[in-house]
Structure formats: C-alpha cells, structure tokens
Design a protein around this motif. Structure first.
Motif, PDB file in Angstrom:
ATOM      1  N   ALA B 114      53.288 -14.916  35.214  1.00  0.00           N
ATOM      2  CA  ALA B 114      52.334 -14.354  34.248  1.00  0.00           C
ATOM      3  C   ALA B 114      51.988 -12.926  34.644  1.00  0.00           C
ATOM      4  O   ALA B 114      52.074 -12.563  35.814  1.00  0.00           O
ATOM      5  N   ASP B 115      51.626 -12.141  33.654  1.00  0.00           N
ATOM      6  CA  ASP B 115      51.135 -10.791  33.899  1.00  0.00           C
ATOM      7  C   ASP B 115      49.650 -10.863  34.252  1.00  0.00           C
ATOM      8  O   ASP B 115      48.826 -11.211  33.414  1.00  0.00           O
ATOM      9  N   LEU B 116      49.336 -10.588  35.497  1.00  0.00           N
ATOM     10  CA  LEU B 116      47.943 -10.690  35.951  1.00  0.00           C
ATOM     11  C   LEU B 116      47.352  -9.318  36.251  1.00  0.00           C
ATOM     12  O   LEU B 116      46.311  -9.212  36.884  1.00  0.00           O
ATOM     13  N   GLY B 117      48.035  -8.279  35.802  1.00  0.00           N
ATOM     14  CA  GLY B 117      47.519  -6.924  36.023  1.00  0.00           C
ATOM     15  C   GLY B 117      47.501  -6.535  37.487  1.00  0.00           C
ATOM     16  O   GLY B 117      46.621  -5.786  37.908  1.00  0.00           O
ATOM     17  N   VAL B 118      48.477  -7.047  38.271  1.00  0.00           N
ATOM     18  CA  VAL B 118      48.518  -6.685  39.693  1.00  0.00           C
ATOM     19  C   VAL B 118      49.125  -5.292  39.859  1.00  0.00           C
ATOM     20  O   VAL B 118      50.193  -5.022  39.322  1.00  0.00           O
ATOM     21  N   HIS B 119      48.417  -4.437  40.557  1.00  0.00           N
ATOM     22  CA  HIS B 119      48.919  -3.077  40.814  1.00  0.00           C
ATOM     23  C   HIS B 119      48.603  -2.701  42.248  1.00  0.00           C
ATOM     24  O   HIS B 119      47.500  -2.971  42.725  1.00  0.00           O
ATOM     25  N   PHE B 120      49.569  -2.100  42.913  1.00  0.00           N
ATOM     26  CA  PHE B 120      49.317  -1.586  44.265  1.00  0.00           C
ATOM     27  C   PHE B 120      49.365  -0.065  44.191  1.00  0.00           C
ATOM     28  O   PHE B 120      50.373   0.542  44.481  1.00  0.00           O
ATOM     29  N   ASP B 121      48.288   0.524  43.707  1.00  0.00           N
ATOM     30  CA  ASP B 121      48.278   1.969  43.503  1.00  0.00           C
ATOM     31  C   ASP B 121      47.528   2.696  44.602  1.00  0.00           C
ATOM     32  O   ASP B 121      47.244   3.880  44.487  1.00  0.00           O
ATOM     33  N   GLY B 122      47.169   1.974  45.633  1.00  0.00           N
ATOM     34  CA  GLY B 122      46.532   2.603  46.773  1.00  0.00           C
ATOM     35  C   GLY B 122      45.028   2.737  46.628  1.00  0.00           C
ATOM     36  O   GLY B 122      44.480   2.631  45.528  1.00  0.00           O
ATOM     37  N   GLY B 123      44.382   2.958  47.768  1.00  0.00           N
ATOM     38  CA  GLY B 123      42.928   3.103  47.762  1.00  0.00           C
ATOM     39  C   GLY B 123      42.509   4.295  48.598  1.00  0.00           C
ATOM     40  O   GLY B 123      43.064   4.565  49.661  1.00  0.00           O
ATOM     41  N   ILE B 124      41.544   5.036  48.039  1.00  0.00           N
ATOM     42  CA  ILE B 124      41.000   6.210  48.725  1.00  0.00           C
ATOM     43  C   ILE B 124      39.623   5.843  49.248  1.00  0.00           C
ATOM     44  O   ILE B 124      38.847   5.215  48.545  1.00  0.00           O
ATOM     45  N   GLU B 273      41.513   9.072  28.929  1.00  0.00           N
ATOM     46  CA  GLU B 273      42.929   9.183  29.249  1.00  0.00           C
ATOM     47  C   GLU B 273      43.159   8.852  30.724  1.00  0.00           C
ATOM     48  O   GLU B 273      42.437   9.322  31.598  1.00  0.00           O
ATOM     49  N   TYR B 274      44.211   8.052  30.984  1.00  0.00           N
ATOM     50  CA  TYR B 274      44.425   7.535  32.324  1.00  0.00           C
ATOM     51  C   TYR B 274      44.783   8.640  33.308  1.00  0.00           C
ATOM     52  O   TYR B 274      45.701   9.409  33.085  1.00  0.00           O
ATOM     53  N   PHE B 275      44.038   8.743  34.412  1.00  0.00           N
ATOM     54  CA  PHE B 275      44.410   9.734  35.440  1.00  0.00           C
ATOM     55  C   PHE B 275      44.167   9.231  36.847  1.00  0.00           C
ATOM     56  O   PHE B 275      44.721   9.740  37.799  1.00  0.00           O
ATOM     57  N   LEU B 276      43.333   8.203  36.982  1.00  0.00           N
ATOM     58  CA  LEU B 276      42.901   7.802  38.322  1.00  0.00           C
ATOM     59  C   LEU B 276      43.684   6.567  38.766  1.00  0.00           C
ATOM     60  O   LEU B 276      43.320   5.441  38.463  1.00  0.00           O
ATOM     61  N   LYS B 277      44.777   6.821  39.476  1.00  0.00           N
ATOM     62  CA  LYS B 277      45.654   5.712  39.845  1.00  0.00           C
ATOM     63  C   LYS B 277      45.029   4.848  40.929  1.00  0.00           C
ATOM     64  O   LYS B 277      45.153   3.632  40.912  1.00  0.00           O
ATOM     65  N   SER B 278      44.398   5.498  41.890  1.00  0.00           N
ATOM     66  CA  SER B 278      43.929   4.765  43.065  1.00  0.00           C
ATOM     67  C   SER B 278      42.455   4.437  42.963  1.00  0.00           C
ATOM     68  O   SER B 278      41.681   5.206  42.393  1.00  0.00           O
ATOM     69  N   MET B 279      42.106   3.313  43.542  1.00  0.00           N
ATOM     70  CA  MET B 279      40.701   2.953  43.656  1.00  0.00           C
ATOM     71  C   MET B 279      40.019   3.934  44.605  1.00  0.00           C
ATOM     72  O   MET B 279      40.634   4.435  45.530  1.00  0.00           O
ATOM     73  N   VAL B 280      38.738   4.212  44.372  1.00  0.00           N
ATOM     74  CA  VAL B 280      37.997   5.141  45.235  1.00  0.00           C
ATOM     75  C   VAL B 280      36.784   4.429  45.828  1.00  0.00           C
ATOM     76  O   VAL B 280      36.011   3.794  45.103  1.00  0.00           O
ATOM     77  N   GLN B 281      36.652   4.514  47.148  1.00  0.00           N
ATOM     78  CA  GLN B 281      35.471   3.967  47.816  1.00  0.00           C
ATOM     79  C   GLN B 281      34.840   5.042  48.683  1.00  0.00           C
ATOM     80  O   GLN B 281      35.401   6.115  48.855  1.00  0.00           O
ATOM     81  N   HIS B 282      33.681   4.723  49.232  1.00  0.00           N
ATOM     82  CA  HIS B 282      32.917   5.682  50.026  1.00  0.00           C
ATOM     83  C   HIS B 282      32.621   5.006  51.355  1.00  0.00           C
ATOM     84  O   HIS B 282      32.212   3.853  51.364  1.00  0.00           O
ATOM     85  N   ILE B 283      32.820   5.720  52.449  1.00  0.00           N
ATOM     86  CA  ILE B 283      32.608   5.081  53.749  1.00  0.00           C
ATOM     87  C   ILE B 283      31.125   5.026  54.122  1.00  0.00           C
ATOM     88  O   ILE B 283      30.708   4.197  54.923  1.00  0.00           O
ATOM     89  N   GLY B 284      30.323   5.873  53.501  1.00  0.00           N
ATOM     90  CA  GLY B 284      28.918   5.914  53.891  1.00  0.00           C
ATOM     91  C   GLY B 284      27.950   5.456  52.821  1.00  0.00           C
ATOM     92  O   GLY B 284      26.765   5.285  53.073  1.00  0.00           O
ATOM     93  N   ARG B 285      28.445   5.291  51.596  1.00  0.00           N
ATOM     94  CA  ARG B 285      27.522   4.904  50.525  1.00  0.00           C
ATOM     95  C   ARG B 285      28.149   3.809  49.680  1.00  0.00           C
ATOM     96  O   ARG B 285      29.346   3.571  49.748  1.00  0.00           O
ATOM     97  N   ARG B 286      27.325   3.169  48.880  1.00  0.00           N
ATOM     98  CA  ARG B 286      27.827   2.022  48.118  1.00  0.00           C
ATOM     99  C   ARG B 286      28.557   2.504  46.866  1.00  0.00           C
ATOM    100  O   ARG B 286      27.935   2.903  45.891  1.00  0.00           O
ATOM    101  N   LEU B 287      29.873   2.446  46.921  1.00  0.00           N
ATOM    102  CA  LEU B 287      30.672   2.866  45.769  1.00  0.00           C
ATOM    103  C   LEU B 287      32.065   2.248  45.814  1.00  0.00           C
ATOM    104  O   LEU B 287      32.765   2.349  46.821  1.00  0.00           O
TER     105      LEU B 287
END
Ligand SMILES: Cc1cc2nc3c(=O)[nH]c(=O)nc-3n(C[C@H](O)[C@H](O)[C@H](O)COP(=O)(O)OP(=O)(O)OC[C@H]3O[C@@H](n4cnc5c(N)ncnc54)[C@H](O)[C@@H]3O)c2cc1C
Ligand SMILES: Cc1cc2nc3c(=O)[nH]c(=O)nc-3n(C[C@H](O)[C@H](O)[C@H](O)COP(=O)(O)OP(=O)(O)OC[C@H]3O[C@@H](n4cnc5c(N)ncnc54)[C@H](O)[C@@H]3O)c2cc1C
Lengths: 479, 410
Positions: B114-124, B273-287
């Motif tokens: 099944a197509d489960l929307g799995v993507h390995f686009d990296g994380g920042i 419009e799609y531009f943000l391939k990778s997930m973005v997190q923050h090491i010091g704040r909740r994001l």
C-alpha cells in the motif's frame, strides 16, 4: 492590547447591533466586533466604494431599516471594532485578529455571539463549475458593485428567500430567465397555517406578493416542485438540468429539462455559523429547514456552555429565522444582560421586553408556517453521482468517500482517510453532505451525526499575524 | 489524481464489525492504535488467533493525531545537561533502536502492499545560538558512534544547503535517514491486512474490566475474562495496547505502570507550492515542522494542549498556537503569509526513561503491555518484537530486559 468590557458582541448584523445598542443604552460598557469592513451584517450590505446611491428606495426598506440600526450604533458610546475577526474564545478571553493592529484580546462579563449564517451549499454534478454561484454571492455582486454575473441567469432554490432573492436580482436588472422552487405548490392547509400567523407579518406577506408580481411583470416563469440536478459546460456553465421531485425531493427520472444558461444561482437557504458555539461546547438541537444544527438557548438567548462567561446566542447564527426576528432576539438579550449586570431592574426588564417578545413570537410563528411550506427534504443530499466532487478544497469525489463511509459513522474518520473536509473552507461546504451520505448508508438520522471536533481558529489566519515571540515554552534544559 | 490505498475498499467490513463479540480467543489486544493494529497484523500473519478491541474507531487517538515523523536524531527532550559517559551510551543505544526501525520503514509499503506516504527526505535540526550549537555537535558525535549518518553545516554552507532557513541561525545538523509517513494511513492499513489474515476487530467496544480466571491452571486454558461494553470474551493472553490509558486497566490486576501523559498541540496550514523536502526541528526549542505531500505545513514540536475529561478531546490553547508559530517563523520566516487552517491535539504517553514498556508481566503471566513513547517511529518495530516473543516456543522468547514491564521507573 487587552480591552475589558461589560459586554462583548461578536457579529455586527441586526442581531448583534440590537443587542449591543440595547445594553449600551443602560450604561454598560460594550464592544462590538465584526470581521467586515462595515457594520450591518448580511442584509444591510452597503454600496461598494465608488458607487453612488441615486435612489435609496431602489435598495428597498431593508436598506432603510439597516441604516437606522447602523445610526443607532454610530450614535452610541459602543466601542466598535471592524475588520476584526474572532479566532477563538478561551476561558473569558475573546481573541481576535486585525490586518493591521494584529491580535487583540477582549475580556468581558457577558458575551453575545451573533455570527449570522452562510448560504447552504448544495452538491450535485457540476456544482463546482465557474458560473455556479450562491444567491448571497450574486446578491452582493449585484447590490454592492452593480455587476451582473451573467447574461442568462437560471435561479434554483427554495424558501421565501429564493423568491425574494430572484425578484431583487430582476429589479436590479440582472437577467434571471427562470426560477425553480423545490417545494410543491403550497397546499390549502399550509396556506391556512400561514394566514393564521399573518398578524404582525403583513409587511413580509406584502413583500412576498410584490416579489411574485415582479417575476410576473418581467415574464419570468416560477416553477414549483423542481430541483437542480446538473450543471454542464466546458470551463464554465453552459447548460443546467432540472427535474421534478417526489415528496422527499428526490428527482424523478424522465422529468429532466436541459436549458442553456451562463449562470446558475443557488438559493436553498442558509446554514448557521456555529463554529464558536461548538468551540464553547454549547448544546444543540436539529432542524433541517432552519439550517441543521441550531444552538439551544432560553427565551432570552442565554445558552448552556462550558464557558465561565454568560453566553448569549442571537440571530441567524442560532438557526435561520430572518432579520426581524434577529433584531428582536438581540434586543431581548440586551435587556437580559443589562438586568444580569445590575443596570436594569427585573421588573423594568420584563416590561420593556414585552413588545420585543410579541414581535419575536409573531415573526417566529410566521416563520414556522413558512418553514412548513418549504421544508428542506433529504433529497437535497442525494444529487451527487460517483464522480461528483464532494470536498471542493481537496477535490475528493463521492466514489472516494463511499468506501470509507461503509465502515464508519464518524465524519472525522472520513476526513482522516479521504482528506474530505481538510481544506481552506474548514469543511463548511462539505461536512453536512458527508454527514448525510453516512446517514443514508447506515439508515440513521442526519441529526445523529455530529460535526468534526471543533478547533480554533474558527477562520483561517496568516501565521505572521498571530505568531507571538514573547510566549516562551517551558524549557527542557538549555537556558 | 493518485488512487487511494486499497484498504478503503471494504475496510473492516461493517457487518463483521457489527456482529457479536467472539466468546473466546487465544489473544485479545485492547486498543486499536498503531501498536495494537501492527501487533494484530504480525500475530495474524503467524496464524495466532487474535481479536482486537477498540472503544472508538481504529487509529483515532495518538496514532491518528501525531505528526508522522520518523525521529532518528536525538531530540531536545532526550538530552540532559552535562551528560555523563553512561548517559551518552544510553542515548547511543536509543539511536541504534531507531536505526533498526528505519529498516522496517524501508520495507513497510512492500510488506503491506500500500502507499503509506513513506518518504526519507532527511531531517534538519537547527541551532539558534552558539550554546545550542555546542549541544548539536555533542549529539552529532553520539549519533555517528551509533551508526546514524549526519552532517553539521554552518555559515554559507548551511545557507546554500537550506536557503529557506533564517540566514542568521548558528548552524544545523542534517540526517538524510529521517523522514515521515502518513499517520492516518499506517495504522488502518495494518488493521486491514490483519483483518484479511483472519484477525477479528470490534470497534465501539470499551473494555471496562480484566479479570484473571483459572489462576495457576495450564497454559492452554483461558486465563483472562475481558469485560466490554459489547459483552465478555475469555482469552489466554491479553495485550494492553491502550497507549495513554495503559495504566488504568493494568491497575485492576495490581500492576503499577508509571506513565507520564501530556497533551500535545499541532498546527496545520493551507497548502503552498512544495519546497520543503526535509523535516525541520530545533535543538533548543519546541519545534517540528514539515511540508506534507499535500503541500500543507504541519507545525508542532511539543507545545502543550489542555487536559479535558474523556471523551472530550484535549483542547488547544492560544499560547501554544501563537508560541509554536513564532518559533516556526524564527526558523522559516517565509511562512509569515501562510494561513493557519486548524489546530488539533493528541495525548502522548511516555515513560520517564523514554524506553518502551514491552512484554509479559512476571507477576501476571499472560498479561502483556505494548507501549512506546516515540510510538510512530518505533511502534511497528516493537510490535514485531512482541509478536516474535509471543509466537516463540513458551519460555524461549526474549525481549530486551530494559523494556521489562514490571520495572519501576522513578
Ligand atoms: C448572503 C445573505 C443574503 C441575505 N439577503 C437577505 C435579503 O436580501 N433580505 C432579507 O430579508 N434577508 C436576507 N438575508 C437574511 C438576513 O440577512 C438575516 O436574517 C439577518 O442578516 C440575520 O442577522 P444576524 O445579525 O443574525 O446575522 P448577519 O447579518 O449575518 O451578521 C453576522 C455578522 O457576524 C460577523 N461575524 C461572523 N463570524 C465572525 C467572527 N468569527 N469574527 C468577527 N465577525 C464575525 C459577520 O461578518 C456578519 O457581519 C440574507 C442572508 C444571507 C446569508
Ligand atoms: C500530537 C502528537 C504528536 C506526535 N508526534 C510523533 C511523531 O512525530 N513521531 C513519533 O514517533 N511519535 C509521535 N507521537 C507519539 C506517537 O503518536 C504515539 O507514541 C503512538 O501513536 C502510540 O500508539 P499507541 O497505539 O500506543 O496508542 P494510541 O494510538 O493512543 O492507541 C490506544 C488505543 O487504545 C484505545 N483504548 C484506550 N482504552 C481502551 C479501553 N478501555 N477499551 C478499548 N480501547 C481502549 C484508544 O481508544 C486508542 O485507540 C506523537 C504523539 C502525539 C499525541
């Protein structure tokens, strides 16, 4: 900015203005908030910038009545906040956003919510084609910009407003060539019902006759017992199909008529805007003809909710009953609040409320009799075909929703599997259609199917307008 | 338009679901989140007789409200100040577990067809200050040691790599292995495949009591009576997969399960419009911030929502909305004119040591618990581990001892 008031009124239509002005007349500190640029709500739309009014009477007596109400508002001490959208209500805080001033919070002792109603969406093959418009949108265009949306307008709808809208459009010069009404020609018993409640409503009855006369004098045919079933065209409406209906408003096969038209105007009544009431956990009743779920309240408009505030619900946002009734409801709420906050004795409140109560009673009796004549039937939800788009924001078709509906009765589940209801309109357009599809599939009543979980913001808002860097989260460990 | 997953067709066929609760079963799984549904799949694949009981619909709680991110990098909440060597080793172990989970996600769409929307686009992971940058480097070293690829980028290198980020950030780490899947599809697809394998599902079925019967009797006999709003079922083995509610039922059997609960806030915007391939997190704040393949942005990261009494869902607060969005704008200023459409919240259950609670109780043989804090990332994998344990010859199955369900976590 934080603004503290005795009373905050959300919604500056006839209901909200009446509540605000009445309460203010007893010395209460009142604020009124509306997301539009001007006050007056739906009915008292004023001309757009750059349009001069040559003859006010062309706009009818609604306009004059509206002008009086707005004058009452303008002459009062009420703090007025327009272009201000209420996003959420949390504890005793009303949180709003303004395009320039940003977020403003209001706090108060009593809250009136009078958010009005929006056109009932009707889903049928072609309903998303350019050229298919709701009556409200056409009316706004014609009234405030004096632009006709097309050269050959077909009007499909039901209820007293279908007649009123189409006649108004014709009067403004919009080329409506035919009107269809889903309800059958009123039976003698229903007409008698109407006659017995006509006291205090001669004005409205007179309007109806005049509207009918307008149609007749312009040779615009008006057909009872027919419903829109299809709009077709490449790129925009070129033809519409309508058919006779049975008593449940299901189209009867073989009775279809196809006609060329460049605009299809739909006036099937209204849905109350009850997002804020749902957010506050108010109780609801169900009445399809008044727009489905309607918030429960006492005869002063006071609701039961989980909020610490006294919350009043008035006007069409609490179940559609029209602008006279909306104004009377607003006055009654204003009186009750003035008493509740100690500015008016109970005796005086009751004395002053008598006339409004009588007016409301008469208007509501008449409205009920009318609603009996134009009861909205379940067939209105059965017009979609397998390929019809149900959720226009996310382009989800009926055939993609049907299989999910087989295994659930929950609109939120349908949403999470199909994306129907996730778009910009925040499910205002498709949600009841999906509820009806579930009701039909599982043979239950549509009134048993609740909305998806209410969440803020009740209107979409730009992130940059509300983000607040001064709010810091609890830190984990890095200081 | 892309066809939707096949599970929608006849999914949990209504008639089956409406029919009476079976009188008995080898295994009863309580809870139809990701843990319960994936366990039902792996057990039924091994031909174990399984009934899954869910009080609401499948996948409506944490598993259907989370953000669907694969968290492989060490995140803010796992770090402590001035970490000792043993703490670093513990973190490295956690990273290894996450790397294992990544290989399950590599295979999952093929496994479930099944197509489960799995993507390995990296994380920042971004650092705003030099202090945060120091932590970022420290965490990066631990990850590398545990075998997780990651890169540190600063200055022009960072700005070229991720031109959409605020240019004045101190630096970022980038982990190519991170990604996401559609949380609305994964659990239900597991359920559908389990159902095809012969597992039974009953939704709208609330478990109110678990009783031990036949205590000390032989292993083949039924050892539990599970009382539900739709009748009683007896079984040999129970798996409690009720997530945030796992402690309540366990206490009826005298087991104390120390869970922390937290309502978490999530925002979703209109599409752009799609531009943000990778997930973005923050090491010091909740994001945590990502652009979905429907082009909307999902913004969360651990801001609280307000507790409500069940069945009312936790409510969203203004401060979490405005605060969370401000962190998002600090990192991605170009989102300023994107419209917020809706917020929601879910209840997140965690253990104080952030380790799973997984396995069979020694105090109450036959009683199992399946819960894990980073449950979207790790849920299917720990379910698979538990299934292997449950299908092994009695006495032979093994699970990591630090997941022990009888452990007391202070
Ligand atoms: C499109 C349309 C056209 C109509 N035309 C006619 C007509 O020609 N003749 C007739 O007799 N009746 C007409 N009606 C019916 C009539 O307008 C209503 O009966 C009457 O206006 C109801 O008054 P109200 O105060 O309840 O609501 P409204 O007049 O609708 O006022 C509600 C106000 O609340 C504001 N509001 C809502 N939500 C928020 C929020 N979150 N934040 C800030 N502000 C908010 C809205 O901007 C609006 O101004 C029409 C109704 C509609 C919907
Ligand atoms: C907002 C949010 C964001 C998150 N983001 C991420 C992320 O990005 N990545 C990640 O890895 N993890 C994330 N998590 C964590 C992850 O979602 C959970 O750890 C995981 O979904 C837990 O799955 P579960 O099956 O144990 O619990 P649930 O999905 O909560 O399932 C438990 C089920 O048990 C049912 N139940 C409870 N009591 C009973 C009863 N008495 N009888 C019958 N049924 C019962 C419930 O109705 C529920 O369906 C997030 C969590 C939240 C809340």
């Amino acid at each position: 900015m934080n603004t503290d008031h005795d009373l905050v009124v959300i919604g500056g239509g006839p209901a909200g203005i009446a509540a605000a002005s009445t309460a203010a007349s007893f010395g209460l500190r009142v604020a009124i908030i509306d997301e539009r640029v001007t006050f007056g709500g739906q009915i008292f739309k004023r001309l757009g910038d750059g349009f001069d009014l040559e003859s006010p009477e062309a706009l009818g007596k609604d306009y004059a009545r509206g002008a009086r109400l707005i004058q009452e508002l303008e002459q009062s001490e009420i703090s007025k906040f327009n272009s201000t959208t209420v996003l959420t209500i949390e504890d005793n805080q009303i949180i709003t956003s303004h395009p320039v001033d940003g977020v403003r919070r209001f706090s108060c002792k009593a809250l009136v919510i009078a958010p009005g109603a929006y056109d009932r969406p009707v889903v049928f093959p072609g309903w998303t084609l350019p050229g298919v418009m709701t009556a409200g949108a056409v009316q706004t265009l014609v009234k405030t910009q004096q632009i006709s949306p097309g050269k050959r307008i077909f009007f499909a709808g039901s209820g007293p407003l279908a007649l009123a809208f189409s006649a108004q459009l014709i009067k403004y010069g919009a080329p409506v060539f035919k009107v269809i009404e889903s309800a059958p020609f009123p039976s003698p018993t229903k007409l008698l019902g109407l006659l017995s409640s006509i006291k205090g409503n001669w004005d409205l009855a007179g309007d109806a006759i005049r509207y009918r006369a307008t149609l007749l004098s312009h040779h615009v045919p008006f057909h009872y017992g027919r419903i829109i079933t299809k709009a077709e065209g490449s790129g925009r409406v070129e033809a519409v199909t309508h058919a006779r209906v049975d008593k449940d408003w299901n189209p009867i096969k073989g009775t279809e008529i196809v006609e060329p038209a460049d605009t299809l105007c739909l006036g099937y009544g209204f849905f109350p805007s009850h997002e804020l009431f749902r957010l506050l956990d108010c109780d609801f009743d169900y009445d399809e003809t008044r727009g489905g779920f309607t918030v429960s309240k006492d005869s002063w408009g006071l609701t039961k909710s989980s909020s610490p505030l006294a919350i009043y619900a008035v006007g069409d946002g609490t179940g559609v009953t029209g602008s006279y009734s909306a104004e009377a409801q607003g006055r009654l709420a204003g009186l009750h609040i003035a008493n509740h906050l100690g500015s008016l004795s109970t005796q005086e409140r009751d004395r002053r409320s008598k006339n409004f109560r009588k007016e409301l009673q008469q208007r509501n009796d008449f409205q009920r009799a009318i609603n009996k004549m134009f009861e909205v039937k379940q067939g209105i939800y059965r017009l979609a075909e397998a390929n019809t788009v149900i959720c226009r924001c996310e382009s989800v078709r009926a055939k993609e929703i049907d299989p999910v509906i087989d295994s659930t009765c929950d609109v939120s589940v349908v949403k999470s599997y199909s994306r129907a209801g996730m778009g910009l309109c925040q499910a205002r357009n498709c949600q009841r259609q999906i509820a009806a599809m579930i009701a039909i599939r599982h043979k239950i009543s549509i009134s048993e199917i609740p909305f998806q979980t209410p969440r803020m913001p009740v209107k979409p808002v730009e992130i940059g307008k509300i983000a607040d860097p001064s709010i810091r989260e609890e830190k984990y460990f890095i200081q | 338009m892309k066809e939707r997953s096949p599970f929608l067709v006849g999914y949990l066929d209504n008639e089956t679901n409406q029919s009476a609760l079976p009188k008995s079963s080898d295994v009863v799984i309580i809870g139809g989140g990701l843990l319960g549904t994936s366990l039902a799949y792996y057990l039924s694949k091994s031909k174990v007789e399984t009934v899954l009981i869910e009080r609401d619909d499948i996948n409506r709680e944490a598993s259907g409200t989370n953000a669907g991110s694969f968290h492989f990098q060490i995140a803010l909440h796992q770090l402590t100040p001035n970490m000792s060597e043993s703490e670093k080793r513990r973190l490295a172990d956690e990273v290894r577990l996450q790397v294992d989970a990544a290989s399950l996600w590599d295979e999952i769409e093929r496994e479930l067809d099944a197509d489960l929307g799995v993507h390995f686009d990296g994380g920042i992971m971004v650092a705003e200050t030099e202090d945060e940058m120091r932590v970022l480097k420290e965490k990066d070293a631990i990850e590398k040691e545990a075998g997780l690829e990651s890169h540190i980028l600063v200055g022009d290198e960072m700005r070229t790599f991720a031109p959409y980020l605020a240019p004045d950030l101190a630096g970022i780490s980038f982990c190519p292995r991170e990604g996401h899947a559609n949380p609305l599809l994964v659990g239900p697809t597991y359920a559908y495949r389990a159902w095809q394998n012969g597992a039974h599902f009953r939704t709208g079925c609330d478990v109110t009591r678990i009783e031990r019967i036949n205590v000390g009797g032989d292993l083949k006999g039924r050892r539990f009576r599970v009382v539900t709003s739709r009748g009683v079922i007896e079984c040999n083995r129970v798996v409690n997969a009720t997530g945030a509610w796992a402690a309540e039922l366990s206490s009826q059997l005298g087991l104390r399960i120390p869970l922390g609960l937290s309502g978490l806030h999530v925002n979703v915007t209109e599409p752009r419009e799609y531009f943000l391939k990778s997930m973005v997190q923050h090491i010091g704040r909740r994001l945590t911030l990502k652009q979905t393949h429907n082009n909307t942005f999902i913004i969360g990261g651990g801001w609280p929502s307000r507790e409500e009494k069940f069945p009312k869902r936790y409510s969203n607060t203004w401060s979490s909305t405005a605060g969370n969005l401000a962190v998002a704008l600090r990192v991605l200023p170009m989102l300023a004119d994107v419209k917020l459409l809706r917020t929601w919240s879910g209840v997140w259950a965690f253990t104080k040591d952030f380790k799973p609670i997984l396995g069979e109780s020694e105090k109450v043989p036959g009683y199992h618990i399946a819960m894990v804090p980073t449950g979207f990332t790790l849920g299917p994998m720990v379910a698979q581990m538990l299934s292997q344990y449950m299908t092994a010859t009695p006495g032979k199955g093994k699970l990591p001892s630090e997941f022990n369900i009888d452990r007391e976590v202070a």
